[in-house]
Scaffold this active site. Structure first.
Site, short mmCIF file in Angstrom:
data_model
loop_
_atom_site.label_atom_id
_atom_site.label_comp_id
_atom_site.label_asym_id
_atom_site.label_seq_id
_atom_site.Cartn_x
_atom_site.Cartn_y
_atom_site.Cartn_z
N LYS A 1 5.01 19.07 -8.09
CA LYS A 1 5.97 17.98 -8.30
C LYS A 1 5.57 17.19 -9.54
O LYS A 1 4.44 16.72 -9.66
CB LYS A 1 6.03 17.06 -7.08
CG LYS A 1 7.10 15.98 -7.21
CD LYS A 1 7.36 15.29 -5.89
CE LYS A 1 8.42 14.20 -6.03
NZ LYS A 1 9.71 14.73 -6.53
N HIS B 1 2.98 14.77 -2.05
CA HIS B 1 3.80 15.94 -2.35
C HIS B 1 2.93 17.08 -2.85
O HIS B 1 1.74 16.90 -3.12
CB HIS B 1 4.88 15.61 -3.39
CG HIS B 1 6.07 14.90 -2.82
ND1 HIS B 1 6.08 13.55 -2.58
CD2 HIS B 1 7.28 15.37 -2.42
CE1 HIS B 1 7.26 13.19 -2.08
NE2 HIS B 1 8.00 14.29 -1.97
N THR C 1 12.05 9.31 -3.77
CA THR C 1 12.26 8.79 -2.42
C THR C 1 11.38 7.57 -2.17
O THR C 1 11.81 6.58 -1.58
CB THR C 1 11.97 9.87 -1.37
OG1 THR C 1 12.83 10.98 -1.60
CG2 THR C 1 12.19 9.34 0.04
#
Length: 226
Positions: free
Chosen positions: A136, A132, A143
């Site tokens: 983040k 990511h 997920t």
């Protein structure tokens, strides 16, 4: 008449994109009438829904606002505590939608992974990796944890990276113990519109729902049967 929403986590990239898409598309039938960020104490009134993409503490604040106003609450915030998730699941007075990933494609990806895990049970080693953007906060991602739970993979063995311009990538590899083959399954989010548009579609759907907690599988099942 357009439904009035509060964007909780308004300064974040997801809420900013949701706001832009709503402004460009009157057909969405929603309008942003209030914005807040984690820790704000501004009084919120006359809204029809809370859409939350914030931080764990901010999500709990947004949930409280939704309950006080007796309106639906939709959140895509990750890194939430088990206690708060249990509270949302048990909610009986307002409609709640919780998904760590708003992509319908990710939901389908996980179904594919579950099938693959059944096919490659014997003679294969499994690995889960996610990448990511550097902003983040939580790692591994919500997920990735969801994927791990669904395919019975140890969450503590998930590997992760944070790179500058990656929206979100999740990858599962099934590697033959003989070393003669490797099967890689990957979902890569190219653009945040993927999540923002989905959140708006689900928000409109939520206006029709009775109190209770809903997840992506509920939304997809109803749309498939429509």
């Amino acid at each position: 008449m357009s439904k009035k929403v509060l964007l909780n986590g308004a300064n974040g990239k997801m809420c900013q994109r949701i706001k832009e898409l709503i402004a460009k598309n009157p057909a969405y039938n929603v309008q942003v009438v209030a914005e807040r960020n984690s820790g704000d104490n501004n009084e919120i009134k006359d809204i029809d829904m809370v859409i939350d993409f914030s931080l764990p503490a901010g999500a709990e604040e947004g949930f409280k606002i939704a309950k006080e106003n007796k309106i639906p609450f939709l959140t895509g915030t990750t890194g939430l505590s088990d206690k708060f998730i249990e509270e949302m699941v048990a909610e009986k007075n307002i409609a709640v939608f919780f998904a760590p990933n708003m992509s319908i494609g990710v939901y389908s990806f996980i179904k594919i992974l579950k099938t693959a895990k059944e096919m490659f049970t014997q003679g294969y080693e499994v690995s889960v990796h996610e990448i990511h953007h550097t902003n983040k906060k939580d790692a591994p991602s919500g997920t990735a944890k969801k994927i791990a739970r669904e395919i019975k993979f140890p969450i503590e063995e998930i590997t992760h990276e944070r790179l500058e311009d990656v929206i979100g990538m999740h990858q599962v590899i099934f590697k033959s113990k003989k070393g003669d083959e490797e099967i890689t399954l990957k979902h890569n989010a190219i653009n945040r519109d993927l999540f923002a548009n989905s959140a708006i579609f689900i928000a409109n759907w939520m206006f029709t729902k009775e109190p209770g907690c809903y997840k992506m599988k509920d939304y997809i099942k109803e749309k498939q049967n429509a």
